[in-house]
Design an enzyme around this catalytic site. Structure first.
Site, PDB file in Angstrom:
ATOM      1  NE  ARG A  62      -3.902   2.071   2.272  1.00  0.00           N
ATOM      2  CZ  ARG A  62      -4.175   2.897   3.278  1.00  0.00           C
ATOM      3  NH1 ARG A  62      -3.535   2.768   4.424  1.00  0.00           N
ATOM      4  NH2 ARG A  62      -5.078   3.844   3.140  1.00  0.00           N
ATOM      5  CG  HIS A  66      -1.170   5.498  -0.228  1.00  0.00           C
ATOM      6  ND1 HIS A  66      -1.817   5.965   0.892  1.00  0.00           N
ATOM      7  CD2 HIS A  66      -2.073   4.693  -0.852  1.00  0.00           C
ATOM      8  CE1 HIS A  66      -3.042   5.451   0.945  1.00  0.00           C
ATOM      9  NE2 HIS A  66      -3.215   4.668  -0.091  1.00  0.00           N
ATOM     10  CG  ASN A  94      -0.857   8.780   3.190  1.00  0.00           C
ATOM     11  OD1 ASN A  94      -1.310   7.750   2.686  1.00  0.00           O
ATOM     12  ND2 ASN A  94      -0.226   9.701   2.485  1.00  0.00           N
ATOM     13  CG  HIS A 193      -8.056  -3.686  -1.176  1.00  0.00           C
ATOM     14  ND1 HIS A 193      -9.076  -2.771  -1.373  1.00  0.00           N
ATOM     15  CD2 HIS A 193      -6.941  -2.943  -0.922  1.00  0.00           C
ATOM     16  CE1 HIS A 193      -8.582  -1.546  -1.248  1.00  0.00           C
ATOM     17  NE2 HIS A 193      -7.296  -1.613  -0.983  1.00  0.00           N
TER      18      HIS A 193
END
Ligand code: HEM
Ligand SMILES: *[C@@H]1O[C@H](CO)[C@@H](O)[C@H](O)[C@H]1NC(C)=O
Ligand SMILES: *[C@@H]1O[C@H](CO)[C@@H](O)[C@H](O)[C@H]1NC(C)=O
Ligand SMILES: *[C@@H]1O[C@H](CO)[C@@H](O)[C@H](O)[C@H]1NC(C)=O
Ligand SMILES: *[C@@H]1O[C@H](CO)[C@@H](O)[C@H](O)[C@H]1NC(C)=O
Length: 325
Positions: A62, A66, A94, A193
């Site tokens: 992840r 980001h 975040n 996911h």
């Protein structure tokens, strides 16, 4: 750079021209000579982090997403706030949510020992994400390297450019296409996911009073709903409790897509992939053919990891991933 020094006798226009052709691109063998132990060092670092805490694989994956989605993969998410930089770590998607910074710091420290001032933090994160996928049972994919680290970070850019689970698929897709990705990449990359966890506050609006209806989200399987209502009771102090994003949350498989078909996606944005015929068709396809998801995932990851990169003489090789040199 090696190429520029070899060509330094040539007229300026050629250096610029050749620079564009040669050194300003990502390359699968970028560090082969300069840091031959890089892959092994990254793999060992990710392996030991996962051995300590399985979830760290998901967290690193992840973190890479980001990094890349906000102004391109240039390590901006790794920068701490300073008196002049209001960084991305404290942006809404975040703050108290992205994790894995210590793992990247530890790998960087080992890489600096082996090959000082050579490997960018954003390349380390890119490789670490690939290892996280591979070490949780996903497919190995080769990634081109040579990204350099950015000199700034932007909290407002992170707030604007990162998707949130409550916005419609259309908006999420727009955030991906703004980076040169497509709707297919949204479906494929959402398959990340298949590992990891989400805090209750990210999906709680589905459990008790969906859209002010006084009822749960009708697109949520009733037995999953009952479990989630136990994990995330309707009170504020449950907000940071964790629920698995997938039934097999530590295995990189295609169960994420199977779960969506049985209304068992955790986030509203996950289940929304079934609410549009174009994306629902892809979900069916990945649920039906387990070997196609890992293959396409690697392709989309390389695409995502190539957006907005700094190469050649742009940016820098940070010494410490948390601060500009
Ligand atoms: C499509 C839009 C996406 C949305 C709205 C979204 C949103 C979220 C949210 C809300 C969480 C839980 C965070 C928390 O509770 O602290 C999460 C976790 C996660 N996301 Fe996404 N995400 C998206 C796409 C992606 C992509 C493209 C990747 C990677 C390629 C990714 C990888 C992950 C992983 C692995 C986790 C679990 C992290 C952990 O357990 O530490 N997500 N995501
Ligand atoms: C191991 O994981 C725990 C969380 O489960 C964390 O608090 C700790 O810092 C980790 N230790 C190392 C050496 O990474
Ligand atoms: C979706 O995007 C549109 C157009 O940019 C915007 O007006 C709207 O507020 C967004 N919706 C959400 C829920 O973020
Ligand atoms: C829960 O949080 C909301 C929003 O922060 C707040 O308005 C509400 O008073 C809180 N409720 C309780 C019981 O603490
Ligand atoms: C989507 O599929 C459903 C069910 O197959 C159908 O009724 C609907 O018309 C389709 N919508 C679009 C926009 O194609």
């Amino acid at each position: 750079m090696k190429h520029s020094s070899e060509l330094s006798w040539l007229p300026c226009f050629c250096i610029l021209f050749c620079g564009l052709l040669v050194s300003s691109q990502l390359d699968y063998r970028f560090y082969d000579n300069a840091c031959p132990t890089l892959t092994k060092l990254v793999r060992n670092g990710v392996w030991s982090a996962i051995a300590n805490e399985t979830r760290m694989a998901a967290s690193i994956l992840r973190l890479h997403f980001h990094d890349c989605l906000v102004d391109g993969c240039e390590g901006s998410v790794l920068l701490d706030d300073t008196s002049t930089i209001k960084g991305e770590k404290n942006a809404l998607p975040n703050r108290n949510s992205v994790r894995g910074f210590e793992v990247i710091d530890a790998i960087k420290a080992n890489v600096e020992k082996a090959c000082p001032d050579t490997v960018s933090c954003t390349d380390i994160l890119t490789l670490a994400a690939r290892e996280a996928v591979f070490l949780t049972g996903g497919q190995f994919y080769a990634v081109p390297l040579g990204r350099r680290d950015g000199l700034s970070a932007s909290q407002s850019a992170a707030n604007e450019q990162l998707p949130t689970p409550l916005e419609p698929l259309e908006n999420i897709t727009a955030k991906f296409t703004a980076k040169g990705l497509e709707m297919k990449d949204v479906v494929v990359l959402s398959g990340a996911h298949t590992i990891g966890f989400a805090q209750c506050f990210t999906f709680k609006s589905r459990l008790f009073d969906f859209g002010g209806s006084g009822k749960p989200d009708p697109a949520l399987d009733t037995s999953l709903l009952q479990n989630l209502q136990v994990t995330c009771p309707n009170q504020n102090d449950s907000n940071t409790k964790l629920a698995a994003l997938d039934t097999t949350f530590d295995k990189f498989d295609n169960n994420y897509y199977k779960n969506l078909i049985s209304n068992s996606g955790l986030l509203q944005s996950d289940q929304a992939l079934m609410g549009d015929n174009r994306t629902a068709e892809m979900v069916m396809y990945y649920s039906k053919y387990p070997f196609l998801f890992p293959r396409d995932f690697g392709v989309s990851m390389v695409k995502m990891a190539s957006t907005g990169v700094l190469t050649g003489q742009n940016g820098q090789i940070r010494k410490n991933c948390r601060a500009v040199n």
